[in-house]
Motif scaffolding. Structure first.
Motif, short mmCIF file in Angstrom:
data_model
loop_
_atom_site.label_atom_id
_atom_site.label_comp_id
_atom_site.label_asym_id
_atom_site.label_seq_id
_atom_site.Cartn_x
_atom_site.Cartn_y
_atom_site.Cartn_z
N THR A 1 38.24 -8.13 55.22
CA THR A 1 38.86 -8.44 56.51
C THR A 1 37.92 -9.28 57.35
O THR A 1 36.72 -9.41 57.05
N GLY A 2 38.46 -9.84 58.41
CA GLY A 2 37.65 -10.61 59.34
C GLY A 2 36.98 -9.73 60.37
O GLY A 2 36.87 -8.52 60.21
N TRP A 3 36.54 -10.34 61.46
CA TRP A 3 35.90 -9.58 62.53
C TRP A 3 36.86 -8.56 63.11
O TRP A 3 36.51 -7.41 63.31
N ILE A 4 38.08 -9.01 63.38
CA ILE A 4 39.12 -8.12 63.89
C ILE A 4 40.40 -8.43 63.14
O ILE A 4 40.94 -9.53 63.25
N ASN B 1 44.47 -12.03 61.70
CA ASN B 1 43.06 -11.98 61.33
C ASN B 1 42.25 -12.90 62.23
O ASN B 1 42.58 -14.08 62.39
N LEU B 2 41.22 -12.35 62.84
CA LEU B 2 40.35 -13.12 63.71
C LEU B 2 38.97 -13.23 63.08
O LEU B 2 38.24 -12.25 62.96
N ALA C 1 41.40 -10.75 52.62
CA ALA C 1 41.80 -10.79 51.21
C ALA C 1 42.66 -9.58 50.89
O ALA C 1 42.36 -8.45 51.29
N LEU C 2 43.76 -9.84 50.16
CA LEU C 2 44.74 -8.81 49.81
C LEU C 2 45.08 -8.92 48.33
O LEU C 2 45.14 -10.04 47.79
N GLN D 1 45.50 -0.27 65.93
CA GLN D 1 46.19 -0.99 64.86
C GLN D 1 45.24 -1.78 63.96
O GLN D 1 45.64 -2.79 63.37
N ARG D 2 44.01 -1.34 63.84
CA ARG D 2 43.05 -2.05 63.00
C ARG D 2 43.38 -1.90 61.51
O ARG D 2 43.82 -0.85 61.07
N VAL D 3 43.14 -2.96 60.77
CA VAL D 3 43.24 -2.95 59.31
C VAL D 3 41.82 -3.09 58.77
O VAL D 3 41.14 -4.07 59.06
#
Length: 336
Positions: A11-14, A59-60, A65-66, A143-145
């Motif tokens: 994931t990104g930063w957020i 994504n920020l 990646a998924l 709601q974070r991933v």
């Protein structure tokens, strides 16, 4: 319908679940929230065969990646980015089929935009607050991933009825925004507050402002010249819209975002046009911004043109998917 799992390997930063925000909640004191770049989020959903307001992933910064456990149909939009599937380059701003077990990786170009969006055909399994998947950290709804998470969705996608190695599936009228290297130009409609600060329109129009790291989901904080009222008279607190240009006591200009407080007591000298708000949602620290004054009628015409382009895309996607034997339930709700 079938249940699909997406394993999040990076994931990104957020990285959060997101949608276009809450409808009808501001009269209850809750900001609408939603994707900072509403245009990119809506287009991603349409390209994936979803209603424009469906939940998706925002994504920020960094890489997202998924890995799906079944073939999925998805779309990547937002800031210019490098998209790969199993290491091979793939298109953004287009429908994309990712085979089961293959990793789709998205790396945005932070120098040209802040956020990327990934929409997957179907309904993401995520919590809702007041009917929306959009996060609201102030209400404890993050709601974070996170890396290692498994995202589930229900989808009717079972592949397209076509032979392998045929020509590209789609040629669609996708309204891709420009992310120029120079200062971004944002259209602004003047408000009555500008009259209380003689010369403020000229100062703003002739200046270049720079987005600072103090910016957040509440608003963009911009370094640049401003004027302040020459009296200490307190301004009565009043309602403020998304995109309002606010001048606080500090020497900065703030453009209020979708998570702003709903009232304010600082001078509001203008409001960014709705057609410009998505561009502002991509402005990261260091981005130079210029403002251009327009009248309300021009602002409405430009918004109508943007909406016409999005609706044309929705019709084209529905027709293309139908011709390939996949019927997507595309709704056309009004934009927030």
């Amino acid at each position: 319908m079938k249940t699909v799992a997406l394993d999040v390997t990076s994931t990104g930063w957020i990285t959060t679940f997101q949608d276009l925000g809450r409808c009808g909640t501001e009269q209850r004191g809750v900001p609408t929230g939603g994707a900072a770049d509403q245009h990119s989020a809506a287009v991603a959903n349409l390209l994936a065969g979803n209603p424009r307001g469906a939940a998706l992933i925002e994504n920020l910064g960094g890489e997202l990646a998924l890995v799906p456990d079944t073939d999925v149909l998805l779309a990547v939009t937002g800031a210019p980015s490098r998209v790969t599937v199993a290491g091979s380059t793939a298109d953004s701003w287009a429908p994309l089929v990712v085979p089961a077990g293959h990793e789709v990786r998205v790396r945005g170009d932070m120098s040209r935009g802040l956020r990327t969006y990934v929409a997957v055909n179907g309904t993401l399994s995520t919590e809702r607050l007041l009917g929306s998947a959009a996060p609201d950290p102030r209400m404890g709804f993050g709601q974070r991933v996170a890396p290692g998470a498994r995202v589930l969705l229900e989808t009717a996608f079972r592949g397209f009825g076509r032979r392998p190695f045929e020509a590209a599936l789609f040629r669609l009228p996708v309204p891709v925004p420009r992310f120029d290297d120079g200062p971004w130009v944002v259209d602004v409609v003047a408000t009555h507050g500008a009259r209380s600060l003689p010369g403020i329109r000229e100062v703003i129009e002739e200046s270049v402002y720079v987005v600072t790291p103090r910016s957040d989901h509440v608003g963009l904080r911009l370094d640049g010249p401003v004027l302040h009222p020459d009296t200490d008279t307190e301004i009565v607190s009043h309602g403020v819209p998304v995109g309002a240009l606010q001048i606080p006591h500090a020497d900065e200009l703030i453009v209020l975002g979708r998570y702003r407080s709903l009232t304010a007591g600082y001078p509001i000298v203008g409001v960014a046009s709705r057609a410009s708000l998505s561009l502002l949602g991509q402005a990261g620290p260091g981005r130079e911004v210029r403002f251009r004054w327009i009248d309300r009628e021009t602002s409405l015409r430009r918004l109508a043109r943007c909406e016409t382009e999005v609706r044309a895309l929705a019709r084209a996607v529905a027709g293309a998917f139908g011709a390939l034997g996949f019927t997507a339930a595309l709704a056309l709700p009004a934009a927030n």
